[in-house]
Each structure stands twice: as structure tokens, then as C-alpha cells.
Design a protein around this motif. Structure first.
Motif, PDB file in Angstrom:
ATOM      1  N   THR A 166      51.484  63.440  11.918  1.00 17.00           N
ATOM      2  CA  THR A 166      52.220  62.618  10.951  1.00 17.00           C
ATOM      3  C   THR A 166      51.334  61.872   9.972  1.00 17.00           C
ATOM      4  OG1 THR A 166      52.331  60.807  12.550  1.00 17.00           O
ATOM      5  CG2 THR A 166      54.218  62.311  12.457  1.00 17.00           C
ATOM      6  N   THR A 167      50.114  61.486  10.402  1.00 16.02           N
ATOM      7  CA  THR A 167      49.274  60.660   9.534  1.00 16.02           C
ATOM      8  C   THR A 167      47.959  61.319   9.133  1.00 16.02           C
ATOM      9  OG1 THR A 167      48.095  59.589  11.362  1.00 16.02           O
ATOM     10  CG2 THR A 167      50.164  58.562  10.629  1.00 16.02           C
ATOM     11  N   GLY A 168      47.528  62.327   9.866  1.00 20.66           N
ATOM     12  CA  GLY A 168      46.232  62.936   9.600  1.00 20.66           C
ATOM     13  C   GLY A 168      45.078  62.162  10.217  1.00 20.66           C
ATOM     14  N   LEU A 169      45.386  61.112  11.004  1.00 23.10           N
ATOM     15  CA  LEU A 169      44.353  60.310  11.666  1.00 23.10           C
ATOM     16  C   LEU A 169      44.159  60.804  13.096  1.00 23.10           C
ATOM     17  CD1 LEU A 169      45.434  56.736  10.521  1.00 23.10           C
ATOM     18  CD2 LEU A 169      43.524  58.097   9.639  1.00 23.10           C
ATOM     19  N   TYR A 170      42.905  60.760  13.550  1.00 31.27           N
ATOM     20  CA  TYR A 170      42.600  61.130  14.926  1.00 31.27           C
ATOM     21  C   TYR A 170      42.762  59.916  15.830  1.00 31.27           C
ATOM     22  CZ  TYR A 170      40.373  65.233  12.875  1.00 31.27           C
ATOM     23  OH  TYR A 170      40.120  66.390  12.187  1.00 31.27           O
ATOM     24  N   CYS A 171      43.567  60.054  16.878  1.00 32.30           N
ATOM     25  CA  CYS A 171      43.712  58.974  17.859  1.00 32.30           C
ATOM     26  C   CYS A 171      42.554  59.064  18.858  1.00 32.30           C
ATOM     27  CB  CYS A 171      45.066  59.079  18.567  1.00 32.30           C
ATOM     28  SG  CYS A 171      45.174  60.389  19.802  1.00 32.30           S
ATOM     29  N   PRO A 172      42.382  58.082  19.740  1.00 29.14           N
ATOM     30  CA  PRO A 172      41.293  58.168  20.724  1.00 29.14           C
ATOM     31  C   PRO A 172      41.424  59.364  21.667  1.00 29.14           C
ATOM     32  CG  PRO A 172      42.079  55.923  20.585  1.00 29.14           C
ATOM     33  CD  PRO A 172      43.030  56.770  19.769  1.00 29.14           C
ATOM     34  N   GLY A 173      42.636  59.897  21.809  1.00 32.94           N
ATOM     35  CA  GLY A 173      42.839  61.039  22.696  1.00 32.94           C
ATOM     36  C   GLY A 173      42.730  62.388  22.013  1.00 32.94           C
ATOM     37  N   CYS A 174      42.695  62.402  20.682  1.00 31.46           N
ATOM     38  CA  CYS A 174      42.607  63.677  19.959  1.00 31.46           C
ATOM     39  C   CYS A 174      41.362  64.442  20.393  1.00 31.46           C
ATOM     40  CB  CYS A 174      42.571  63.449  18.449  1.00 31.46           C
ATOM     41  SG  CYS A 174      44.185  63.186  17.712  1.00 31.46           S
ATOM     42  N   GLY A 175      41.551  65.702  20.670  1.00 28.77           N
ATOM     43  CA  GLY A 175      40.453  66.533  21.158  1.00 28.77           C
ATOM     44  C   GLY A 175      40.377  66.560  22.669  1.00 28.77           C
ATOM     45  N   GLY A 176      41.180  65.731  23.333  1.00 34.35           N
ATOM     46  CA  GLY A 176      41.167  65.692  24.797  1.00 34.35           C
ATOM     47  C   GLY A 176      41.624  66.991  25.422  1.00 34.35           C
ATOM     48  N   THR A 177      42.623  67.637  24.825  1.00 34.36           N
ATOM     49  CA  THR A 177      43.110  68.907  25.356  1.00 34.36           C
ATOM     50  C   THR A 177      42.027  69.972  25.249  1.00 34.36           C
ATOM     51  OG1 THR A 177      45.337  68.312  24.643  1.00 34.36           O
ATOM     52  CG2 THR A 177      44.963  70.614  25.182  1.00 34.36           C
ATOM     53  N   ARG A 178      41.348  70.008  24.106  1.00 38.99           N
ATOM     54  CA  ARG A 178      40.255  70.970  23.937  1.00 38.99           C
ATOM     55  C   ARG A 178      39.080  70.624  24.851  1.00 38.99           C
ATOM     56  NH1 ARG A 178      40.252  70.639  17.579  1.00 38.99           N
ATOM     57  NH2 ARG A 178      41.533  68.857  18.095  1.00 38.99           N
ATOM     58  N   ALA A 179      38.876  69.326  25.102  1.00 44.09           N
ATOM     59  CA  ALA A 179      37.806  68.916  26.029  1.00 44.09           C
ATOM     60  C   ALA A 179      38.119  69.385  27.446  1.00 44.09           C
ATOM     61  CB  ALA A 179      37.620  67.405  25.989  1.00 44.09           C
ATOM     62  N   VAL A 180      39.376  69.275  27.870  1.00 44.22           N
ATOM     63  CA  VAL A 180      39.770  69.760  29.199  1.00 44.22           C
ATOM     64  C   VAL A 180      39.539  71.266  29.288  1.00 44.22           C
ATOM     65  CG1 VAL A 180      41.744  70.143  30.738  1.00 44.22           C
ATOM     66  CG2 VAL A 180      41.425  67.919  29.662  1.00 44.22           C
ATOM     67  N   TYR A 181      39.935  71.982  28.248  1.00 44.48           N
ATOM     68  CA  TYR A 181      39.732  73.437  28.217  1.00 44.48           C
ATOM     69  C   TYR A 181      38.238  73.763  28.355  1.00 44.48           C
ATOM     70  CZ  TYR A 181      39.889  78.269  26.582  1.00 44.48           C
ATOM     71  OH  TYR A 181      39.759  79.630  26.486  1.00 44.48           O
ATOM     72  N   ASP A 182      37.417  73.074  27.566  1.00 44.97           N
ATOM     73  CA  ASP A 182      35.981  73.331  27.613  1.00 44.97           C
ATOM     74  C   ASP A 182      35.380  72.961  28.969  1.00 44.97           C
ATOM     75  OD1 ASP A 182      35.962  74.335  25.043  1.00 44.97           O
ATOM     76  OD2 ASP A 182      35.368  72.443  24.118  1.00 44.97           O
ATOM     77  N   LEU A 183      35.786  71.820  29.539  1.00 42.13           N
ATOM     78  CA  LEU A 183      35.275  71.427  30.860  1.00 42.13           C
ATOM     79  C   LEU A 183      35.682  72.437  31.932  1.00 42.13           C
ATOM     80  CD1 LEU A 183      35.821  67.555  30.881  1.00 42.13           C
ATOM     81  CD2 LEU A 183      33.631  68.769  30.891  1.00 42.13           C
ATOM     82  N   ALA A 184      36.914  72.911  31.867  1.00 48.38           N
ATOM     83  CA  ALA A 184      37.387  73.887  32.851  1.00 48.38           C
ATOM     84  C   ALA A 184      36.625  75.198  32.753  1.00 48.38           C
ATOM     85  CB  ALA A 184      38.883  74.136  32.668  1.00 48.38           C
ATOM     86  N   HIS A 185      36.073  75.478  31.594  1.00 48.89           N
ATOM     87  CA  HIS A 185      35.277  76.687  31.407  1.00 48.89           C
ATOM     88  C   HIS A 185      33.776  76.410  31.484  1.00 48.89           C
ATOM     89  CE1 HIS A 185      39.156  78.155  29.917  1.00 48.89           C
ATOM     90  NE2 HIS A 185      38.717  79.318  30.327  1.00 48.89           N
ATOM     91  N   GLY A 186      33.395  75.200  31.921  1.00 51.37           N
ATOM     92  CA  GLY A 186      31.994  74.872  32.130  1.00 51.37           C
ATOM     93  C   GLY A 186      31.208  74.536  30.871  1.00 51.37           C
ATOM     94  N   ASN A 187      31.887  74.290  29.771  1.00 55.87           N
ATOM     95  CA  ASN A 187      31.221  73.994  28.502  1.00 55.87           C
ATOM     96  C   ASN A 187      31.222  72.485  28.263  1.00 55.87           C
ATOM     97  OD1 ASN A 187      30.190  73.900  25.933  1.00 55.87           O
ATOM     98  ND2 ASN A 187      31.803  75.168  25.009  1.00 55.87           N
ATOM     99  N   VAL A 188      30.277  71.788  28.876  1.00 61.58           N
ATOM    100  CA  VAL A 188      30.216  70.327  28.773  1.00 61.58           C
ATOM    101  C   VAL A 188      29.869  69.904  27.349  1.00 61.58           C
ATOM    102  CG1 VAL A 188      29.089  68.238  29.633  1.00 61.58           C
ATOM    103  CG2 VAL A 188      29.624  70.103  31.209  1.00 61.58           C
ATOM    104  N   ALA A 189      28.949  70.608  26.715  1.00 57.24           N
ATOM    105  CA  ALA A 189      28.569  70.267  25.334  1.00 57.24           C
ATOM    106  C   ALA A 189      29.771  70.417  24.395  1.00 57.24           C
ATOM    107  CB  ALA A 189      27.412  71.146  24.867  1.00 57.24           C
TER     108      ALA A 189
END
Length: 149
Positions: A59-82
Motif C-alpha cells: 500500500t505504501t511502498g515502505l519496508y516494515c521491520p518484518g519485510c524480507g522475513g519470509t525470504r529470510a526463512v526460505y534462505d535459512l531453511a536452505h542453509g543460506n545464512v548470508a
């Protein structure tokens, strides 16, 4: 003469088993976390339309503190900490702490007597301040490109 300076072992309380249903809440939290992670692992959020979009960003184009969290979970589950750190460093750094807190919760319910973790008064102010600073820094200023997902 030597003295043993090892830390005191964790003491077991006299109660041998928790009352019925007491472990239901931690089990429910673990089940929801596992189910959410399983969904995210099977629906790549790095691909457009893979998962949902943050309502604030949509709605606003602003990133909240949680934005990217879903992609971070995906990356962590696949062992990609960086990769997870690049998507949402605040969330990625909070995951181990949340795990430790969950284990302590279960141990207390099982009857273990653990040392108290003092929660200083300043931490109650600092935590929301860090989250707010993260929100601002990832949307404006010189760190916006570094902290945005």
C-alpha cells in the motif's frame, strides 16, 4: 589443592511430569512455526507470486521491520545464512534467540529450575527503539539500499 569452579548443574525440580496440557502451548507454537516454514520452503518467495506480499509495502511502498522475513526463512531453511542476512538482518539475528527462549520455556514447564535471565529496564526501551531505527534506516538515508530486502 585444586577447586572445581565449574558452573552449578541445572537442578531438577521435585515435580516429575508437568500437569496435563501444560506443554500444549509450546507444542502449538512449534507446530505453527514448522507448518509456516514448510509452506515457505515449498513456495519460493524469491519468485514473483511465490508467497504473499507485505500489506504495508503493497500500500505504501515502505519496508516494515518484518519485510524480507519470509525470504529470510526460505534462505535459512536452505542453509543460506548470508542470503537471509541480506533479506532481513534483524529477523535473522533474532531466530537463534527465539529458539533459546522456546527451549527455556519447555524446560521450565518440564520442571527444570533455571537461572533467571535478568531483563534490564533499559532493554524494554532499547528493543522497540532498535526496531523503529531499523524501520527508518531501511527506508531512508544512506543505509536504505543496504538494509532493504
Amino acid at each position: 589443592m585444586t577447586t572445581d569452579v565449574s558452573p552449578a548443574p541445572v537442578e531438577r525440580a521435585t515435580r516429575t511430569s508437568p500437569p496435563k496440557g501444560q506443554l500444549a502451548w509450546p507444542a502449538l507454537v512449534a507446530l505453527v512455526a514448522a507448518g509456516g516454514t514448510a509452506y515457505i520452503v515449498t513456495h519460493n518467495p524469491h519468485v514473483s507470486g511465490g508467497t504473499f506480499v507485505c500489506p504495508l509495502f503493497a500500500t505504501t511502498g515502505l519496508y516494515c521491520p518484518g519485510c524480507g522475513g519470509t525470504r529470510a526463512v526460505y534462505d535459512l531453511a536452505h542453509g543460506n545464512v548470508a542470503g537471509a542476512l541480506a533479506m532481513n538482518p534483524l529477523f535473522t539475528l533474532a531466530v537463534p534467540l527465539l529458539g533459546v527462549l522456546w527451549v527455556r520455556w519447555v524446560m521450565r514447564l518440564r520442571g527444570f529450575v533455571l537461572r533467571e535471565w535478568p531483563f534490564p529496564t533499559w532493554a524494554g526501551i532499547a528493543l522497540p527503539a532498535v526496531i523503529l531505527a531499523f524501520l527508518v534506516l531501511r527506508n531512508v538515508g544512506p543505509f536504505a539500499s543496504l538494509l532493504s530486502p
